[in-house]
Write a protein that holds these residues in place. Sequence first.
Motif, PDB file in Angstrom:
ATOM      1  N   UNK A  47       0.855  -1.194   0.000  1.00  0.00           N
ATOM      2  CA  UNK A  47       0.000   0.000   0.000  1.00  0.00           C
ATOM      3  C   UNK A  47       0.891   1.244   0.000  1.00  0.00           C
ATOM      4  N   UNK A  48       0.639   2.218  -0.871  1.00  0.00           N
ATOM      5  CA  UNK A  48       1.429   3.455  -0.842  1.00  0.00           C
ATOM      6  C   UNK A  48       1.357   4.115   0.543  1.00  0.00           C
ATOM      7  N   UNK A  49       2.475   4.716   0.966  1.00  0.00           N
ATOM      8  CA  UNK A  49       2.552   5.302   2.310  1.00  0.00           C
ATOM      9  C   UNK A  49       1.511   6.388   2.548  1.00  0.00           C
ATOM     10  N   UNK A  50       1.173   7.122   1.492  1.00  0.00           N
ATOM     11  CA  UNK A  50       0.268   8.259   1.687  1.00  0.00           C
ATOM     12  C   UNK A  50      -1.196   7.877   1.466  1.00  0.00           C
ATOM     13  N   UNK A  51      -1.504   6.566   1.490  1.00  0.00           N
ATOM     14  CA  UNK A  51      -2.878   6.136   1.204  1.00  0.00           C
ATOM     15  C   UNK A  51      -3.849   6.673   2.258  1.00  0.00           C
ATOM     16  N   UNK A  52      -5.035   7.025   1.787  1.00  0.00           N
ATOM     17  CA  UNK A  52      -6.086   7.534   2.653  1.00  0.00           C
ATOM     18  C   UNK A  52      -6.859   6.350   3.235  1.00  0.00           C
ATOM     19  N   UNK A  53      -6.966   6.288   4.570  1.00  0.00           N
ATOM     20  CA  UNK A  53      -7.552   5.104   5.206  1.00  0.00           C
ATOM     21  C   UNK A  53      -9.048   5.245   5.477  1.00  0.00           C
ATOM     22  N   UNK A  54      -9.771   4.193   5.149  1.00  0.00           N
ATOM     23  CA  UNK A  54     -11.202   4.122   5.437  1.00  0.00           C
ATOM     24  C   UNK A  54     -11.467   2.739   6.042  1.00  0.00           C
ATOM     25  N   UNK A 105     -17.324   6.246   0.014  1.00  0.00           N
ATOM     26  CA  UNK A 105     -16.991   7.489  -0.671  1.00  0.00           C
ATOM     27  C   UNK A 105     -15.486   7.688  -0.633  1.00  0.00           C
ATOM     28  N   UNK A 106     -14.889   7.946  -1.804  1.00  0.00           N
ATOM     29  CA  UNK A 106     -13.429   8.086  -1.876  1.00  0.00           C
ATOM     30  C   UNK A 106     -13.077   9.281  -2.753  1.00  0.00           C
ATOM     31  N   UNK A 107     -11.881   9.871  -2.503  1.00  0.00           N
ATOM     32  CA  UNK A 107     -11.406  10.940  -3.374  1.00  0.00           C
ATOM     33  C   UNK A 107     -10.754  10.377  -4.635  1.00  0.00           C
ATOM     34  N   UNK A 108     -10.938  11.089  -5.742  1.00  0.00           N
ATOM     35  CA  UNK A 108     -10.373  10.689  -7.036  1.00  0.00           C
ATOM     36  C   UNK A 108      -8.859  10.901  -7.041  1.00  0.00           C
ATOM     37  N   UNK A 109      -8.145  10.026  -7.750  1.00  0.00           N
ATOM     38  CA  UNK A 109      -6.710  10.219  -7.955  1.00  0.00           C
ATOM     39  C   UNK A 109      -5.880  10.119  -6.689  1.00  0.00           C
ATOM     40  N   UNK A 110      -6.429   9.498  -5.653  1.00  0.00           N
ATOM     41  CA  UNK A 110      -5.721   9.364  -4.375  1.00  0.00           C
ATOM     42  C   UNK A 110      -5.678   7.890  -4.021  1.00  0.00           C
ATOM     43  N   UNK A 111      -4.525   7.373  -3.588  1.00  0.00           N
ATOM     44  CA  UNK A 111      -4.534   5.987  -3.138  1.00  0.00           C
ATOM     45  C   UNK A 111      -5.396   5.849  -1.879  1.00  0.00           C
ATOM     46  N   UNK A 112      -6.268   4.853  -1.870  1.00  0.00           N
ATOM     47  CA  UNK A 112      -7.171   4.628  -0.742  1.00  0.00           C
ATOM     48  C   UNK A 112      -6.904   3.241  -0.188  1.00  0.00           C
ATOM     49  N   UNK A 113      -6.756   3.153   1.138  1.00  0.00           N
ATOM     50  CA  UNK A 113      -6.588   1.860   1.781  1.00  0.00           C
ATOM     51  C   UNK A 113      -7.844   1.560   2.587  1.00  0.00           C
ATOM     52  N   UNK A 114      -8.440   0.406   2.338  1.00  0.00           N
ATOM     53  CA  UNK A 114      -9.597  -0.010   3.127  1.00  0.00           C
ATOM     54  C   UNK A 114      -9.119  -1.007   4.174  1.00  0.00           C
ATOM     55  N   UNK A 115      -9.338  -0.680   5.434  1.00  0.00           N
ATOM     56  CA  UNK A 115      -9.008  -1.588   6.527  1.00  0.00           C
ATOM     57  C   UNK A 115     -10.303  -2.319   6.872  1.00  0.00           C
ATOM     58  N   UNK A 137     -12.407 -11.099   7.374  1.00  0.00           N
ATOM     59  CA  UNK A 137     -12.490 -12.123   8.413  1.00  0.00           C
ATOM     60  C   UNK A 137     -12.888 -11.534   9.759  1.00  0.00           C
ATOM     61  N   UNK A 138     -13.553 -12.354  10.593  1.00  0.00           N
ATOM     62  CA  UNK A 138     -13.757 -11.938  11.979  1.00  0.00           C
ATOM     63  C   UNK A 138     -12.435 -12.085  12.746  1.00  0.00           C
ATOM     64  N   UNK A 139     -12.236 -11.266  13.754  1.00  0.00           N
ATOM     65  CA  UNK A 139     -11.059 -11.355  14.645  1.00  0.00           C
ATOM     66  C   UNK A 139      -9.728 -11.071  13.970  1.00  0.00           C
ATOM     67  N   UNK A 140      -9.750 -10.462  12.791  1.00  0.00           N
ATOM     68  CA  UNK A 140      -8.489 -10.138  12.126  1.00  0.00           C
ATOM     69  C   UNK A 140      -8.753  -9.047  11.088  1.00  0.00           C
ATOM     70  N   UNK A 141      -7.789  -8.139  10.915  1.00  0.00           N
ATOM     71  CA  UNK A 141      -7.941  -7.103   9.895  1.00  0.00           C
ATOM     72  C   UNK A 141      -7.296  -7.553   8.594  1.00  0.00           C
ATOM     73  N   UNK A 142      -7.939  -7.247   7.489  1.00  0.00           N
ATOM     74  CA  UNK A 142      -7.321  -7.415   6.172  1.00  0.00           C
ATOM     75  C   UNK A 142      -7.489  -6.090   5.434  1.00  0.00           C
ATOM     76  N   UNK A 143      -6.807  -5.925   4.333  1.00  0.00           N
ATOM     77  CA  UNK A 143      -6.919  -4.645   3.635  1.00  0.00           C
ATOM     78  C   UNK A 143      -6.817  -4.802   2.124  1.00  0.00           C
ATOM     79  N   UNK A 144      -7.307  -3.817   1.410  1.00  0.00           N
ATOM     80  CA  UNK A 144      -7.058  -3.655  -0.026  1.00  0.00           C
ATOM     81  C   UNK A 144      -6.723  -2.184  -0.259  1.00  0.00           C
TER      82      UNK A 144
END
Length: 314
Positions: free
Chosen positions: A97-104, A128-138, A160-167
């Motif tokens: 994930x890019x370091x400057x990704x916006x987290x949701x 809802x996400x901003x255009x042209x910005x890397x977004x990380x979903x936790x 999953x329950x009891x654990x975080x994953x991301x895209x």
Amino acid sequence: MGRLFDFMLPENMSPLTADYTDGLFHFINEASTIVLVGITIALIYFAIRYRRKSSDDKTPVITHNNKLEITWSVIPLFITLIIFSWGYKGWLNLKAVPDDAYEIHVTGFKWNWAVSYENGAQTLNEIHVPQGTPVKLVMKSRDVLHSFFVPDYRVKQDVLPNRYTYVWFQAEEVGESQVFCTEYCGTSHSNMLAKVIVHEPDDFKNWLEMNGGAGGSGDPVEAGKELVNLNGCQACHSVDGTPGIGPSFKGIWGKEESLADGSTVTVDENYVRESILNPGAKIVAGHDNVMTPYEGILSDEDITNIIEYLKTIE
Ligand code: CUA
């Protein structure tokens, strides 16, 4: 630039995550097509060229051919290595994930996606996400396994329950993309849908400000209505009498409900409270025990507000 198998892919709305996948997809399909056509032509040629021409035609005894066997082993080995390393690079790209990704934050539960943002804003089944910005979903799940899939971005990840994953992804154009749940999670799995809504960066800021700071209107009925919306209750319980997976909320207050075990119950505060915290305790006749318990998710005050709202749905 059009390629042979473009028609099989949805539009690429996040090139930073989709390009590897698409490139490899085209390579595999095109290489397979070349091999398929080559083998078919050879097959037809040999069938004609070497068909039995007379009754004393005799098949020669062939044991093996080293040159040929090495060739047909080494070439596929190289193709496999190309596919593997290409896929591995693409996988690393999806995991880095890019370091400057916006987290949701995204929470999957039967059968909705709850979304929360940095300033306390919340949405249901809309990301809802901003255009042209890397977004990380936790992401996490409140109950069973789900899977978060956005075909337009070529990202898919189990939740999953009891654990975080991301895209992560970076949507380049303003618009909407469809989200699917791709892990079978019960009765309404196929309706577990959401949308990614891409705004221009300034519009996104405005949207976030307008929706920030959760609730707090002070009116219990309004607060209850908001809780019912944000928790996705309406996916199963209609408010207009339409039959659903669970009983409709319309006119439910004070009603005598027939239960699956043949007894009856009056819909009052304690029955509603029990049905929210421990849905399996009393199942209404004609329905299944499929609701996720909200124990630990809704507070006593939340439940009181929901009850006040239910009283108003006539
Ligand atoms: Cu959640 Cu299928």
